[in-house]
Design an enzyme around this catalytic site. Structure first.
Site, PDB file in Angstrom:
ATOM      1  N   GLU A  80      -0.969  -9.826  11.601  1.00 45.62           N
ATOM      2  CA  GLU A  80      -0.285  -8.636  11.109  1.00 45.62           C
ATOM      3  C   GLU A  80       0.340  -7.893  12.291  1.00 45.62           C
ATOM      4  O   GLU A  80       1.491  -8.101  12.597  1.00 45.62           O
ATOM      5  CB  GLU A  80      -1.252  -7.760  10.312  1.00 45.62           C
ATOM      6  CG  GLU A  80      -0.522  -6.725   9.503  1.00 45.62           C
ATOM      7  CD  GLU A  80      -1.107  -6.470   8.111  1.00 45.62           C
ATOM      8  OE1 GLU A  80      -2.010  -7.183   7.689  1.00 45.62           O
ATOM      9  OE2 GLU A  80      -0.625  -5.539   7.464  1.00 45.62           O
ATOM     10  N   GLU A  85     -10.971  -0.628  10.116  1.00 48.04           N
ATOM     11  CA  GLU A  85      -9.917  -0.464   9.119  1.00 48.04           C
ATOM     12  C   GLU A  85     -10.445   0.209   7.858  1.00 48.04           C
ATOM     13  O   GLU A  85      -9.779   1.033   7.256  1.00 48.04           O
ATOM     14  CB  GLU A  85      -9.361  -1.845   8.753  1.00 48.04           C
ATOM     15  CG  GLU A  85      -8.351  -1.829   7.627  1.00 48.04           C
ATOM     16  CD  GLU A  85      -7.719  -3.192   7.399  1.00 48.04           C
ATOM     17  OE1 GLU A  85      -8.394  -4.209   7.697  1.00 48.04           O
ATOM     18  OE2 GLU A  85      -6.572  -3.248   6.929  1.00 48.04           O
TER      19      GLU A  85
HETATM   20  C1  BGC Z   1      -2.106  -2.739   7.081  1.00 46.61           C
HETATM   21  C2  BGC Z   1      -2.173  -1.233   7.039  1.00 46.61           C
HETATM   22  C3  BGC Z   1      -0.981  -0.755   6.299  1.00 46.61           C
HETATM   23  C4  BGC Z   1      -1.151  -1.268   4.904  1.00 46.61           C
HETATM   24  C5  BGC Z   1      -0.156  -0.799   3.914  1.00 46.61           C
HETATM   25  C6  BGC Z   1      -2.199  -3.241   5.687  1.00 46.61           C
HETATM   26  O1  BGC Z   1      -2.169  -4.601   5.608  1.00 46.61           O
HETATM   27  O2  BGC Z   1      -3.087  -3.268   7.892  1.00 46.61           O
HETATM   28  O3  BGC Z   1      -2.631  -0.622   8.110  1.00 46.61           O
HETATM   29  O4  BGC Z   1      -0.711   0.577   6.388  1.00 46.61           O
HETATM   30  O5  BGC Z   1      -1.224  -2.673   4.879  1.00 46.61           O
HETATM   31  O6  BGC Z   1      -0.791  -0.535   2.788  1.00 46.61           O
END
Ligand code: BGC
Length: 877
Positions: free
Chosen positions: A468, A742
């Protein structure tokens, strides 16, 4: 006594090279032992040589003696600046008693190549190898002669991809240049002074190229997002002492070859075969007759603009804490800290031996590396030995998020000196420090700072480990204020703002990710669901929140001016795409990763719409656009009315009933006074009903503690801060976290690891509580009426189990400090430091207040003070 000018900066930087800003801004700080020291006037001289400045001649600009207290953002107003010009400046300041300082040290900056025509080189690369998924890194080189004394030799370079520059065997520059931009629109260029590294006679210049974000894997979008393979553009301009000028530029006469880097991909790791090393390739006299001609690219339609972002560097090296041998005969190291970067390896062994270095953030219950959360990312290097004594290795164009390192296939018995962790990030200077009497709170502060530095890598990434690592705008906006206390993010966020502008949609919508890595172009979002929509509430709003934050923290008006139209377009987009000022209920991310508390999308999105309108009104005000200030202030009021009609009942209950709906309504100014009181009660009740625990996700969390404190419930705020039961910040700390997770439930005693498809242990968003710790707990707040900390508001809020706080913030004016202690008997003591040419409004809690040992006038708890250090005492009981 002692009135000194220090720390001269140009465009926030010390002696920057290659600017393309034609009216650069100057900054300086003042030092004085006096209280209440302030500047009454300054004079700046700019010249094209230090000698001229030595004679006090500013042939390019002499500002004259300007009666002003400004020491930041003073824009150049002299003769037009030329491409490649080198300019020197100095400044002198008068204090309010009329005493002049000495002239400052001489500072300088250089301009880059200001027009496209001046770039003479061609883009060169190496043809791709057929049927190879991950391509070897190309090496490119060129030899040239230097004849005579050099006055100055400057390299201007960039790449579609990444490059590591070499001059006569020396690595020049930093990591991962030119950084991540929307390469369809622009690429940043770098400038290096290589004068000291050239020699009379034969010289060599070259580069190793990496795929990076241009052609390597980006997020979960696969590779080749912008292009198929990397290309390099360089121009070295040599000025001789006798006035001759020569250029060496990339073209078909360069040579290219593949070397030991079998592949190096940000997300897929690296394989390095040391047997293939091209020893001496970056020095003169190397035999490159076996090298190929480069592949010359026709051109590039994007912009070449001078780098805004701070360079990416190795800033620290960590030694592992422990190592143990596994049953499989591998070795697992604990670095003691979840970090971002890579591992340096020392090894001896037979030629052809392969050592694999594997990285993970956590361990499985059986002690093996927890790799499940990486998705398709591969955090591994494979190193193949050449077998020539001690070999040292570190990868070139990849990075990982990890705390644990496993060595597989290591010849012999490794020890704690075998590896070292290289900590890598955008080199944003630390500006804040915060310590309390509470070790767990201190650990939280450390986790926030580590989360920030690891994830601020060219763009504010969400996470550093899985496939990501993208510039999610929602994460960035909720954390921007915390980030700007911790580190100097002035240029880092100015660059990110440009990324956001580069992918702003024709409709005016800001995207969820910037650079958007081709999502929109490739239609990688599902239009029916609007998943990955370009306008998610709390994500797109970053386009307004970030410039406002830069204005508050750095007083940067230019960023507001530059992006004003874009911000207006965003707010107008929201207005157009709402019904009766209520934003639609569509598949926003919502209050992302909240815990058992779903905030209705339309409530959240309408609240953020109001917030964007409110900030835009303030921004218009800061720019003197009084009509717009009024228009958007009215719009904010109208949205608030619509919000109350649609979502708020008379008893103050807000549709959805989550902590986040109350928090946003309170902080975004959506309630009437009586409703505020009811709302804070409902919020506190919800927290109490959960056993003193929070439920907010990304969008609510940053405002939760501020909303409580602003509305008289600092006690509840402290309760949440130090809550140790799940879900809470301290829960992760109790279980060994060294970064912000997270999700609140990334790992729990009851469920173990959360779903591996989304379980990062290094995501800074939930760390946005750092803002509250600086602004409220320590009480160091920016005054919007004198932004950039020209004036601060110092208002500490003691509470909870915290007995002392020691905080400082290095602003553009110098360092503010706020340190307090609270004894068990209620004795409160506060020490404040205000830098020269700054001022503060200080609010002291409690009664029987004294200042510097003298009782304050009865009923006085606020003090307007100039620079200096002050001690206050009071009683809280
Ligand atoms: C990310 C987040 C991001 C989100 C959006 C995720 O996969 O890691 O930090 O803001 O997607 O909903």
């Amino acid at each position: 006594m002692g009135w000194r000018v220090i720390d001269g900066r140009t465009e926030y930087m010390v002696n920057p090279l290659g600017l393309d800003e034609r009216t650069p801004r100057f900054f300086w700080k003042l030092q004085s032992n006096d209280r209440d020291a302030s500047q009454s006037a300054y004079r700046i001289l700019v010249a094209s040589s230090p000698e001229a400045l030595g004679r006090d001649e500013g042939e390019l600009w002499d500002s004259g003696k300007v009666a002003s207290d400004r020491t930041a953002h003073v824009a150049y107003e002299g003769k037009p600046l030329q491409s490649e010009g080198k300019y020197y400046w100095k400044v002198r300041s008068w204090n309010r008693g009329g005493i002049a300082s000495d002239w400052s040290e001489i500072n300088y900056w250089t301009m880059g190549l200001l027009s496209r025509e001046e770039w003479k080189g061609a883009w060169i690369g190496r043809k791709a190898e057929p049927n190879v998924e991950l391509q070897p890194s190309p090496y490119v080189r060129k030899e040239f002669r230097v004849e005579g004394d050099i006055r100055r030799a400057t390299v201007y370079a960039t790449a579609l991809g990444l490059y590591e520059l070499r001059v006569n065997g020396r690595t020049i520059g930093d990591k991962f240049a030119p950084g991540f931009t929307d390469y369809d629109k622009r690429v940043q260029t770098q400038t290096f002074d290589v004068t000291p590294w050239l020699t009379e006679g034969d010289n060599a210049i070259g580069a190793v190229l990496g795929d990076g974000w241009y052609s390597g894997t980006v997020g979960f979008l696969g590779n080749h997002v912008y292009g198929e393979r990397p290309f390099f553009l360089l121009q070295m301009n040599i000025e001789y002492a006798d006035g001759r000028r020569e250029s060496v530029a990339t073209d078909g006469s360069w040579r290219t070859a593949k070397g030991p880097i079998v592949y190096s991909d940000m997300i897929k790791g690296e394989t390095y075969d040391a047997r293939l090393e091209l020893t001496g390739w970056d020095r003169p006299g190397y035999d490159d007759s076996g090298w190929e001609r480069p592949d010359v690219r026709a051109g590039y339609n994007g912009l070449l603009t001078a780098t805004i972002e701070p360079p990416i560097r190795v800033t620290q090296t960590l030694k592992p804490l422990s190592v143990h041998k596994t049953e499989q005969g591998t070795y697992i190291y604990d670095m003691g800290q979840n970090m971002v970067g890579w591992t340096e390896l020392k090894v001896r062994g037979a030629r052809g031996t392969k050592v694999t270095i594997s990285h993970a953030e956590m361990l499985n219950p059986d002690g093996s590396l927890y790799l499940d959360n990486l998705r398709v990312a591969v955090q591994q290097e494979h190193y193949i030995l050449k077998g020539e004594g001690e070999e040292r290795y570190e990868p070139s164009f990849t990075f990982h998020g990890f705390r644990y390192v496993e060595l597989i296939g290591y010849p012999g018995e490794p020890n704690l000196d075998t590896i070292a962790g290289k900590v890598v990030h955008s080199d944003t200077r630390p500006t804040g420090s915060l310590r309390t009497s509470d070790p767990m709170v201190n650990q939280l502060i450390s986790n926030i700072a580590w989360g920030q530095q690891g994830n601020f890598l060219s763009v504010p990434t969400d996470c550093p480990q899985r496939d990501e690592r993208l510039g999610w705008t929602g994460d960035a906006q909720i954390f921007a204020r915390t980030a700007s206390y911790n580190m100097d993010v002035s240029r880092f966020f100015a660059k990110f703002m440009q990324d956001m502008i580069d992918c702003q949609q024709p409709s005016g919508a800001f995207t969820d990710v910037a650079p958007d890595a081709g999502w929109i172009r490739h239609k990688m979002w599902n239009t029916r669901l609007n998943w990955f929509a370009p306008d998610n509430a709390g994500w797109g709003d970053a386009g307004v929140v970030i410039p406002w934050t830069l204005y508050l923290m750095y007083g940067d008006k230019r960023i507001l001016e530059t992006h004003y139209e874009a911000m207006v377009r965003w707010v107008e987009y929201l207005r157009t795409n709402s019904t009766g000022l209520i934003r639609p209920d569509y598949a926003n991310y919502g209050d992302w990763l909240s815990i058992e508390a779903d905030t209705p999308n339309e409530v959240l999105a309408t609240a953020y719409f109001a917030y964007s309108a409110k900030l835009l009104s303030r921004i218009a005000g800061a720019l003197g656009k009084t009509d717009d200030e009024e228009t958007y202030s009215r719009l904010h009021g109208d949205i608030a009315d619509a919000f109350r009609r649609a979502f708020v009942s008379e008893d103050g209950r807000i549709h959805g009933g989550t902590q986040t709906v109350y928090v946003l309504a309170l902080q975004f100014g959506l309630l009437t006074e009586p409703l505020r009181e009811l709302a804070i009660r409902h919020l506190a009740e919800d927290i109490a009903s959960r056993g003193g625990r929070l439920s907010t996700g990304f969008l609510g969390v940053g405002y939760l503690l501020p909303a409580l404190t602003d509305n008289g419930r600092t006690d509840v705020a402290y309760g949440l801060l130090t809550q140790e039961e799940f879900p809470s910040w301290m829960y992760s700390i109790k279980h060994g976290a060294t970064t912000i997770w997270e999700r609140w439930d990334g790992w729990t005693e009851h469920n173990g690891f959360q779903t591996p498809s989304m379980n990062s242990f290094n995501h800074y968003s939930l760390g946005s509580v750092g803002e509250w710790m600086y602004r409220y707990m320590a009480g160091i707040e920016a005054d919007p009426k004198a932004p950039g900390f020209r004036r601060a508001i110092i208002q500490p809020r003691p509470g909870g189990r915290i007995a002392s706080v020691d905080a400082s913030y290095e602003s553009l004016y110098g360092t503010y400090k706020s340190s307090w202690t609270l004894d068990a008997d209620g004795a409160f003591k506060l020490r404040v430091l205000i830098p020269a040419n700054a001022a503060a409004t200080i609010h002291v809690p409690g009664n029987r207040i004294s200042i510097d040992g003298q009782p304050a006038a009865e009923g006085t708890s606020s003090f307007e003070l100039g620079s200096g250090s002050y001690t206050f005492e009071s009683r809280l009981q």
